[in-house]
Scaffold this active site. Sequence first.
Site, PDB file in Angstrom:
ATOM      1  N   GLU A 143       0.845  -1.199   0.000  1.00 40.95           N
ATOM      2  CA  GLU A 143       0.000   0.000   0.000  1.00 40.95           C
ATOM      3  C   GLU A 143       0.873   1.239   0.000  1.00 40.95           C
ATOM      4  OE1 GLU A 143      -2.805   0.590   3.156  1.00 40.95           O
ATOM      5  OE2 GLU A 143      -3.574  -1.464   3.049  1.00 40.95           O
TER       6      GLU A 143
ATOM      7  N   GLU B   6     -13.704   4.274  -0.217  1.00 36.47           N
ATOM      8  CA  GLU B   6     -14.508   3.324   0.559  1.00 36.47           C
ATOM      9  C   GLU B   6     -15.327   4.142   1.556  1.00 36.47           C
ATOM     10  OE1 GLU B   6     -12.341  -0.624   1.391  1.00 36.47           O
ATOM     11  OE2 GLU B   6     -10.709   0.806   1.046  1.00 36.47           O
TER      12      GLU B   6
ATOM     13  N   LYS C 216     -15.741   3.359   5.518  1.00 34.13           N
ATOM     14  CA  LYS C 216     -14.608   3.233   6.429  1.00 34.13           C
ATOM     15  C   LYS C 216     -14.728   4.247   7.560  1.00 34.13           C
ATOM     16  CE  LYS C 216     -10.463   2.175   5.189  1.00 34.13           C
ATOM     17  NZ  LYS C 216      -9.113   2.158   4.582  1.00 34.13           N
TER      18      LYS C 216
ATOM     19  N   GLU D 133      -9.588   9.068   5.310  1.00 36.09           N
ATOM     20  CA  GLU D 133      -9.656   7.605   5.233  1.00 36.09           C
ATOM     21  C   GLU D 133     -10.589   7.140   4.119  1.00 36.09           C
ATOM     22  OE1 GLU D 133      -8.239   4.931   6.944  1.00 36.09           O
ATOM     23  OE2 GLU D 133      -6.787   6.445   7.592  1.00 36.09           O
TER      24      GLU D 133
END
Length: 466
Positions: free
Chosen positions: A265, A319, A322, A328
């Site tokens: 990542e 996302e 999350k 985030e």
Amino acid sequence: MASLSHLPIFLSLLFTAFYSAASQSFIGVNYGQVADNLPPPAATAKLLQSTAIKRVRLYGADPAIIKALAGTGIAIAIGASNGDIPALASDPNAAAQWVNSNVLAFYPASNIDLINVGNEVLFSNDQGLISQLLPAMRNVQSALSAASLGGKVRVSTVHAMTLLAQSDPPSSGRFNPGLQDVLKGLLAFQRDNGSPFAVNPYPFFAYQSDPRPETLAFCLFQQNAGRVDAGTGIKYMNMFDAQVDGVRSALNAIGFKDIEILIAETGWPYRGDSNEVGPSVENARAYNGNLIAHLRSQVGTPLMPGKSVETYIFALYDEDLKPGGTSERSFGLYKPDLTVTYDVGLSKSSQTPSTPSSTPLTPSTPRVTPSPKPSSAWCVPKAGVSDAQLQANLDYACGHGIDCSAIQPGGACFDPNTVASHAAYAMNLYYHTVGTVPLNCDFSQTATLTSSNPSYNACTYPGGNT
């Protein structure tokens, strides 16, 4: 930067990789699913096929996604969750069943080539889970071998950068002493089975802990003074290389110089809360776009020159479910409607990222003119520019769509085989290819225009009436 001794290898690899998107096997993306608005897997598979992305990392083993990627040639990394580890560790039959259900059911039509057993397990400080990690990996490996997939599907686990007790300067990189025994066991297993050490470096977090302008430029691969590693004398020009080489030094220090590193990542959020430092579209575009250009150059890192580490960018989509701050949920390169959040040059139809003027790519922001007028000037390095800066200029120019075949081995301009000679040719070619405006002969103020033709022997520099 690559040393002179590695230049022929670097150049040979660079041109093969850049001009064939299919060969860019080091560019991957994370495909998280903590969201309720994601497009169907089949639509995502078509999107990926329109890009230079050749690897996808899943955090689980969603069968719909794995099936959708069948026949695309895209390599797939699947994951066994931390919750799977106790069963995989205690029961070889459970590991065999997991492999049968999540690998054999789709392989080889779906190109599964990596299983990550757990995610940041050592960071959890759960000693029971940590003690079960290696047995789980061994059982998964045994199940793969029993299915004749040993050596075809790798087995690894993903680590957080917090695993390092020290990483600055890179040569001082060392793992947390309390985890060294566990790591040595894991790494011995991985060495025996040819799997990589997977880690999650984020220059974004480094900038958040040191939010100075010079740190931001260092993190975004932009013009900066560089940072010298007092232990080696190496001058680092970006945080990504420094973090990766910190991991390299830590591995070397415990006797695992031969273990490959994989970046599971890395990324930069394009949006954040008002109290967050660093998130913006401009910064995200600059980081990811320059990272991709850096990988494509195949210059590598100072401690691992001449190749690009396998790298998965976080993330394919936002996302929206999350927890945590806005950042985030704001790492996605693409929107749920399959359009780009910002362009970093991944589309096969446009390999060059568009970059805002507020965050110029190093060495300069290309200013393309629709029909550049013929120029009687040549773009050459200024006197006294260091080899490190010239190497950066060379990497940049040849990583942004120009035909540098003349400075490959056997090319008309390969000799003399020096950084200075190769950079001069590439910088001038970039100037005449992208557009003959002064800004395209800037290269962080290390280049100048001249009316003296630098061509020599059979080596012809574009410019003038040539």
